[in-house]
Each structure stands twice: as structure tokens, then as C-alpha cells.
Design an enzyme around this catalytic site. Structure first.
Site, PDB file in Angstrom:
ATOM      1  N   ILE A 137       0.829  -1.198   0.000  1.00  0.00           N
ATOM      2  CA  ILE A 137       0.000   0.000   0.000  1.00  0.00           C
ATOM      3  C   ILE A 137       0.866   1.252   0.000  1.00  0.00           C
ATOM      4  O   ILE A 137       0.641   2.190  -0.752  1.00  0.00           O
ATOM      5  CB  ILE A 137      -0.937   0.016   1.235  1.00  0.00           C
ATOM      6  CG1 ILE A 137      -1.888  -1.178   1.165  1.00  0.00           C
ATOM      7  CG2 ILE A 137      -1.713   1.319   1.311  1.00  0.00           C
ATOM      8  CD1 ILE A 137      -2.749  -1.316   2.385  1.00  0.00           C
TER       9      ILE A 137
ATOM     10  N   GLN B 160       5.078   2.846   1.375  1.00  0.00           N
ATOM     11  CA  GLN B 160       6.387   2.590   1.967  1.00  0.00           C
ATOM     12  C   GLN B 160       6.860   3.864   2.624  1.00  0.00           C
ATOM     13  O   GLN B 160       6.764   4.948   2.044  1.00  0.00           O
ATOM     14  CB  GLN B 160       7.390   2.137   0.904  1.00  0.00           C
ATOM     15  CG  GLN B 160       8.757   1.794   1.486  1.00  0.00           C
ATOM     16  CD  GLN B 160       9.617   1.029   0.505  1.00  0.00           C
ATOM     17  OE1 GLN B 160       9.104   0.408  -0.415  1.00  0.00           O
ATOM     18  NE2 GLN B 160      10.912   1.078   0.710  1.00  0.00           N
ATOM     19  N   GLY B 161       7.363   3.753   3.853  1.00  0.00           N
ATOM     20  CA  GLY B 161       7.810   4.915   4.592  1.00  0.00           C
ATOM     21  C   GLY B 161       9.113   5.468   4.064  1.00  0.00           C
ATOM     22  O   GLY B 161       9.709   4.955   3.118  1.00  0.00           O
ATOM     23  N   ALA B 162       9.561   6.567   4.698  1.00  0.00           N
ATOM     24  CA  ALA B 162      10.805   7.204   4.285  1.00  0.00           C
ATOM     25  C   ALA B 162      11.981   6.252   4.445  1.00  0.00           C
ATOM     26  O   ALA B 162      12.950   6.311   3.698  1.00  0.00           O
ATOM     27  CB  ALA B 162      11.032   8.467   5.106  1.00  0.00           C
ATOM     28  N   GLU B 163      11.895   5.349   5.434  1.00  0.00           N
ATOM     29  CA  GLU B 163      12.942   4.367   5.637  1.00  0.00           C
ATOM     30  C   GLU B 163      12.524   3.058   4.980  1.00  0.00           C
ATOM     31  O   GLU B 163      11.371   2.671   5.002  1.00  0.00           O
ATOM     32  CB  GLU B 163      13.155   4.120   7.136  1.00  0.00           C
ATOM     33  CG  GLU B 163      13.563   5.370   7.898  1.00  0.00           C
ATOM     34  CD  GLU B 163      13.652   5.095   9.380  1.00  0.00           C
ATOM     35  OE1 GLU B 163      13.499   3.923   9.776  1.00  0.00           O
ATOM     36  OE2 GLU B 163      13.886   6.033  10.145  1.00  0.00           O
ATOM     37  N   ALA B 164      13.479   2.352   4.404  1.00  0.00           N
ATOM     38  CA  ALA B 164      13.170   1.068   3.766  1.00  0.00           C
ATOM     39  C   ALA B 164      12.669   0.056   4.775  1.00  0.00           C
ATOM     40  O   ALA B 164      12.074  -0.938   4.408  1.00  0.00           O
ATOM     41  CB  ALA B 164      14.418   0.529   3.066  1.00  0.00           C
TER      42      ALA B 164
ATOM     43  N   ASP C 278      12.205   9.444  17.892  1.00  0.00           N
ATOM     44  CA  ASP C 278      11.869  10.011  16.584  1.00  0.00           C
ATOM     45  C   ASP C 278      10.443  10.547  16.608  1.00  0.00           C
ATOM     46  O   ASP C 278       9.605  10.182  15.774  1.00  0.00           O
ATOM     47  CB  ASP C 278      12.036   8.955  15.484  1.00  0.00           C
ATOM     48  CG  ASP C 278      11.908   9.537  14.079  1.00  0.00           C
ATOM     49  OD1 ASP C 278      12.125  10.755  13.929  1.00  0.00           O
ATOM     50  OD2 ASP C 278      11.593   8.773  13.141  1.00  0.00           O
TER      51      ASP C 278
END
Length: 242
Positions: free
Chosen positions: A22, A24-28, A152
Site C-alpha cells: 500500500i 512505503q515509509g521514508a525508511e526502507a 523520533d
């Protein structure tokens, strides 16, 4: 043990293979997948199994959050061999898109009138902006009273759950335990900078968060406030130096 681990990994691979990506975040390391039977948030690089914190070591943080009353996603699966941690799917919206400026990346139409989106989004949940800021302060305070540092804190790592209107904290890849006032102050400063960089004229918003946080922290607030002022000063000095 080896056999059971292999079976678990094979099941995980089948789940991932049948799932639809659906977003994907900023980090893999952060993926969201779904299939016909399940909708689950998965943390871990599917190709390499690399994560900032191995998934099995993240579990105690979720347990500690839960025991402290902090709203976090429930654990649905864990596969250490594949580096995959499956969490409850939270049906809602990230706080970033519920506040001015936060939706501009997703829909350019809100560049001209960001308040249009904010009003519509908050109306959908039946929540006032000040109430939302209060929820943020409460959840962070419960977390810090349990001596857990998020690491974070941003408005992208908070979700307002549809239906119950609970504020849920997510993404604990940088979380750690600490009793130090310094670490709690830095956690707050990270969120303050996130507000300033993402949401225009955010000082009143963040002020409401801190007011709620102060109320929940009670006697623990004053040393944290003093250290937060110190952290801010150090941040300004670094900015001047470049």
C-alpha cells in the site's frame, strides 16, 4: 527449533508474496501490506531483513508501552529470521496530514488553502485541534513516566484512530529506556523541531502539547523544562555555527 523457524519464515514469505504493497515509509525498514485475510504493518527490509533494531528486541518496548497505558499498535506476528515484525493495522490518519501544511506533499491543492484540508480532516474525526494537541501531550507524558524515549517523535509517527479517536504512537525503531531528564528533553525538542519544519506557525500547537504534557508529568515537569531550555539553546548555537 530450526524446523519451526523455517516453517515460520516460509509462512512469512507466503504472506508477503500474497500481499499488496500500500505504501512505503521514508525508511526502507517500514512497509505496509495487506491481503484478503489480513491488513498488517510490517517493519523490516523484506529483501535483506535489515532493521535498526531487530524485531524481537522491539517487542519489550511494545509490552512496556502497553503496561504503561500508552496507545500503541498490538503485535500480530514476529519472524526474527526474516527480520519482520507485524503490527496491528491502525485505521485512521497520521497527525501530520490533520494539521496545516502537513497535507501539502500529498495533495498540491492545499498549498493555496491548507486550512481547508485541516478543517475537513478534523471534522471527519469530530476532534478539535486543541484536543488533538492535548492527546499528543498525554501520550508522550505516559511514555516518559515509564522511562521510555521514542527517539523520533514527529507528527508522522502518530495516528488518530478512526472510531475511538485514540491517538496511537508508532515507529519505535529508535526507542530506548532512559531515566535521564536530558533524554526526555531531547525527545520533546525533536518534536518541537518537527512541528516547526512541517507545520507553519506551529508555536501555539506545540505550546498546547507542552501544556498537556506538563499537567500529566506533575512534579517531574520542572527539571525537564529546565533541560529543554538548555537543549533549545544548544540547538540555536549549532544553527548559528552552521
Amino acid at each position: 527449533m530450526v524446523a519451526s523457524s523455517t516453517v515460520a519464515s516460509t509462512s512469512t514469505q507466503r504472506l508477503l508474496a500474497s500481499a499488496q504493497l500500500i505504501s512505503q515509509g521514508a525508511e526502507a525498514a517500514s512497509l505496509i501490506i495487506s491481503n484478503a485475510q489480513h491488513r498488517v504493518t510490517v517493519h523490516g527490509d523484506i529483501a535483506t531483513g535489515a532493521t535498526q533494531i531487530p524485531p524481537e528486541k522491539r517487542v519489550p518496548y511494545y509490552d512496556a508501552y502497553g503496561m504503561s497505558g500508552v496507545n500503541v499498535p498490538g503485535i500480530r506476528m514476529i519472524d526474527a529470521a526474516e527480520g519482520v515484525l507485524g503490527l496491528e493495522w491502525i485505521d485512521g490518519k497520521v497527525v501530520r496530514v490533520l494539521l496545516p501544511g502537513g497535507a501539502e506533499e500529498e495533495d498540491p491543492v492545499y498549498h493555496d488553502n491548507p486550512n481547508l484540508h485541516e478543517g475537513a480532516a478534523l471534522a471527519e474525526f469530530g476532534v478539535e485541534r486543541d484536543s488533538l494537541m492535548g492527546m499528543i501531550g498525554v501520550e508522550i507524558a505516559k511514555m516518559h513516566l515509564a522511562d521510555i524515549i521514542h527517539g523520533d517523535l514527529t507528527t508522522s509517527n502518530m495516528i488518530l484512530r478512526r472510531g475511538s479517536n485514540d491517538l496511537v504512537l508508532i515507529d519505535f525503531g529508535l526507542a530506548f529506556h532512559s531515566t535521564l531528564v536530558e533524554d526526555k528533553a531531547v525527545d520533546l525538542y525533536v518534536l518541537e523541531r518537527a512541528f516547526a519544519s512541517t507545520h507553519p506557525d506551529s508555536a501555539p500547537l506545540y505550546g498546547s502539547v507542552l501544556a498537556s504534557y506538563e499537567k500529566c508529568m506533575g512534579k517531574h515537569w520542572h527539571p525537564i523544562k529546565k533541560r529543554l531550555d538548555d537543549v533549545r539553546l544548544r540547538g540555536r548555537k549549532r544553527s548559528m555555527v552552521g
